[in-house]
Structure formats: structure tokens, C-alpha cells
Write a protein that holds these residues in place. Sequence first.
Motif, PDB file in Angstrom:
ATOM      1  N   GLY A 123       0.994  -1.205   0.029  1.00  0.00           N
ATOM      2  CA  GLY A 123       0.046  -0.147   0.000  1.00  0.00           C
ATOM      3  C   GLY A 123       0.999   1.584  -0.042  1.00  0.00           C
ATOM      4  N   LYS A 124       2.312   1.141   0.269  1.00  0.00           N
ATOM      5  CA  LYS A 124       3.258   1.921  -0.276  1.00  0.00           C
ATOM      6  C   LYS A 124       3.691   2.268  -1.105  1.00  0.00           C
ATOM      7  CE  LYS A 124       1.348   4.463   3.304  1.00  0.00           C
ATOM      8  NZ  LYS A 124       0.586   6.393   3.186  1.00  0.00           N
ATOM      9  N   LEU A 125       4.012   3.425  -1.312  1.00  0.00           N
ATOM     10  CA  LEU A 125       5.867   3.820  -2.334  1.00  0.00           C
ATOM     11  C   LEU A 125       6.325   3.734  -2.215  1.00  0.00           C
ATOM     12  CD1 LEU A 125       3.573   5.964  -5.478  1.00  0.00           C
ATOM     13  CD2 LEU A 125       3.982   2.835  -5.543  1.00  0.00           C
ATOM     14  N   GLU A 126       6.626   4.988  -0.982  1.00  0.00           N
ATOM     15  CA  GLU A 126       8.234   4.857  -0.166  1.00  0.00           C
ATOM     16  C   GLU A 126       8.547   4.029   0.935  1.00  0.00           C
ATOM     17  OE1 GLU A 126       9.305   7.963   2.731  1.00  0.00           O
ATOM     18  OE2 GLU A 126       8.174   8.806   1.247  1.00  0.00           O
ATOM     19  N   ALA A 127       9.763   3.358   0.745  1.00  0.00           N
ATOM     20  CA  ALA A 127      10.563   2.673   1.389  1.00  0.00           C
ATOM     21  C   ALA A 127      10.789   3.419   2.535  1.00  0.00           C
ATOM     22  CB  ALA A 127      12.218   2.060   0.730  1.00  0.00           C
ATOM     23  N   VAL A 128      10.682   2.078   3.184  1.00  0.00           N
ATOM     24  CA  VAL A 128      11.118   3.254   4.939  1.00  0.00           C
ATOM     25  C   VAL A 128      12.447   2.030   5.697  1.00  0.00           C
ATOM     26  CG1 VAL A 128       9.226   3.797   5.468  1.00  0.00           C
ATOM     27  CG2 VAL A 128       9.306   1.178   6.100  1.00  0.00           C
ATOM     28  N   ASP A 129      12.819   2.088   6.334  1.00  0.00           N
ATOM     29  CA  ASP A 129      13.973   1.224   7.209  1.00  0.00           C
ATOM     30  C   ASP A 129      12.851   0.759   7.975  1.00  0.00           C
ATOM     31  OD1 ASP A 129      16.426   1.599   5.563  1.00  0.00           O
ATOM     32  OD2 ASP A 129      16.465   3.769   6.225  1.00  0.00           O
ATOM     33  N   ILE A 130      13.443  -0.739   7.904  1.00  0.00           N
ATOM     34  CA  ILE A 130      12.930  -2.216   9.214  1.00  0.00           C
ATOM     35  C   ILE A 130      14.568  -1.962   9.862  1.00  0.00           C
ATOM     36  CG2 ILE A 130      11.056  -1.717   7.837  1.00  0.00           C
ATOM     37  CD1 ILE A 130      11.666  -4.595   7.141  1.00  0.00           C
ATOM     38  N   PHE A 131      13.816  -2.717  11.562  1.00  0.00           N
ATOM     39  CA  PHE A 131      15.259  -3.194  12.052  1.00  0.00           C
ATOM     40  C   PHE A 131      13.941  -4.367  13.399  1.00  0.00           C
ATOM     41  CE2 PHE A 131      15.852   1.386  10.992  1.00  0.00           C
ATOM     42  CZ  PHE A 131      17.617   1.452  11.267  1.00  0.00           C
ATOM     43  N   GLU A 132      14.818  -5.324  13.460  1.00  0.00           N
ATOM     44  CA  GLU A 132      14.613  -6.347  14.224  1.00  0.00           C
ATOM     45  C   GLU A 132      15.453  -6.062  15.484  1.00  0.00           C
ATOM     46  OE1 GLU A 132      14.536 -11.302  14.584  1.00  0.00           O
ATOM     47  OE2 GLU A 132      16.400  -9.752  13.397  1.00  0.00           O
ATOM     48  N   LEU A 133      14.492  -6.387  16.646  1.00  0.00           N
ATOM     49  CA  LEU A 133      14.396  -6.273  18.094  1.00  0.00           C
ATOM     50  C   LEU A 133      15.132  -7.392  18.517  1.00  0.00           C
ATOM     51  CD1 LEU A 133      14.565  -5.361  21.070  1.00  0.00           C
ATOM     52  CD2 LEU A 133      11.911  -5.630  20.942  1.00  0.00           C
ATOM     53  N   LEU A 134      16.359  -7.587  18.427  1.00  0.00           N
ATOM     54  CA  LEU A 134      17.098  -9.055  19.119  1.00  0.00           C
ATOM     55  C   LEU A 134      17.080  -8.683  20.432  1.00  0.00           C
ATOM     56  CD1 LEU A 134      20.484  -8.519  17.003  1.00  0.00           C
ATOM     57  CD2 LEU A 134      18.301  -9.710  16.215  1.00  0.00           C
ATOM     58  N   GLY A 135      16.819  -7.996  21.274  1.00  0.00           N
ATOM     59  CA  GLY A 135      16.661  -8.444  22.489  1.00  0.00           C
ATOM     60  C   GLY A 135      17.499  -6.800  23.406  1.00  0.00           C
ATOM     61  N   VAL A 136      17.787  -7.116  24.541  1.00  0.00           N
ATOM     62  CA  VAL A 136      18.354  -5.829  26.084  1.00  0.00           C
ATOM     63  C   VAL A 136      19.453  -5.506  25.768  1.00  0.00           C
ATOM     64  CG1 VAL A 136      18.717  -5.359  28.219  1.00  0.00           C
ATOM     65  CG2 VAL A 136      16.371  -6.056  27.724  1.00  0.00           C
ATOM     66  N   THR A 137      20.179  -5.316  26.047  1.00  0.00           N
ATOM     67  CA  THR A 137      21.708  -4.691  26.019  1.00  0.00           C
ATOM     68  C   THR A 137      22.159  -5.284  26.582  1.00  0.00           C
ATOM     69  OG1 THR A 137      21.666  -2.784  24.562  1.00  0.00           O
ATOM     70  CG2 THR A 137      23.598  -2.528  25.524  1.00  0.00           C
ATOM     71  N   GLY A 138      23.201  -6.047  26.800  1.00  0.00           N
ATOM     72  CA  GLY A 138      24.388  -6.537  27.682  1.00  0.00           C
ATOM     73  C   GLY A 138      23.848  -7.877  27.771  1.00  0.00           C
TER      74      GLY A 138
END
Length: 172
Positions: A123-138
Motif C-alpha cells: 500500500g506504500k510506494l515510499e520505502a522505509v528502513d526496518i529493524f529487528e529487535l534482538l533483545g536488551v543490551t548486555g
Amino acid sequence: FVGDAIMAFWGAPKPDPDHARHAVQAALACSQRLAEKNREWEARGLPPMPTRFGLASGEVVVGNIGAASRLSYTVLGDRVNLAARLEGTNKRYGTTVLVSKRVWENAGDDFVWRRVDRVAVKGKLEAVDIFELLGVTGEVDEETLRFAEAYEAALDLFQSGEFENARDAARA
């Protein structure tokens, strides 16, 4: 509840300057708890229940929406649609929690991420950056951190048109 989904939002009716961090914490807590339940169910011979999360941040319309006989306090708008699309995009990438760049930018340094791609969601023509949550720092294991770093390096090569180098980097 929206169909077979649950939608949650932060920042209304009261402002929440840490809405991105709170949403990420909630998604992480839910996915961790579900992983525990899935292990219990599998040990009893039951199938696991896959769940995916999509998080986006931005301006929305919020309030009581519907008819007098059936009002729902909810949110509507492009960011809501993006979050829904990210939830579904998880399936394509084999991920559990995908977030928009704005969530990634505003969630704070308490989390570890992997930049997954730049996509134009349905439904969108403009691309967006996507990120995966891997966890809590440390708390994220070294193997996962190395994979994320190698993946992002290969992604950078791919996006700059260095396809053979990207393929080689992805195989390493």
C-alpha cells in the motif's frame, strides 16, 4: 482485538515521552513470555503459537471511533497501517519483532537491533528502513551480535550495488 491481532498504543490519552521504549519493552516481554509458553506446550506435545509484532511511531488520530451503539477508543492513520504491515513482514524475514526507523531512533540505548532492510510495505510506494529487535543490551549472545553485524555489512554492500561482495559477505 483486531481480527486475530491485539493492538496497543502509548501516548494517549496521556502523553508518554518514552512511548517508543515502552512499546519495545512490551513487545519484548510478550515475545519472551510466549517463548516460555511455547516450550511448555511443545513439551506436552502441543503445537507452538507463532506471534509477530510490528511497531511504528508517529502522528495518528486517536479517540472514540464508531457509532453511538459501538464506540471504540482507538487509533487510526498511516503509522497504524505501517505497524500492521511490519507485523506481517516478519513472516517474510523470519523475525518476531520489526520496528520502523522512528521507533528504533526513539527507543533508547537499552536494546540491540539488526537493520533488516529498506522496504516499501503493501500500500506504500515510499520505502522505509526496518529493524529487528534482538533483545536488551548486555543480554544478547555473541553469536547473535556477530550475525547482526555480518548481516548489516552484507546489506550495506547489497544496497550500494556491490552484489557479488554482498553475496560473499552473507556466506561468510
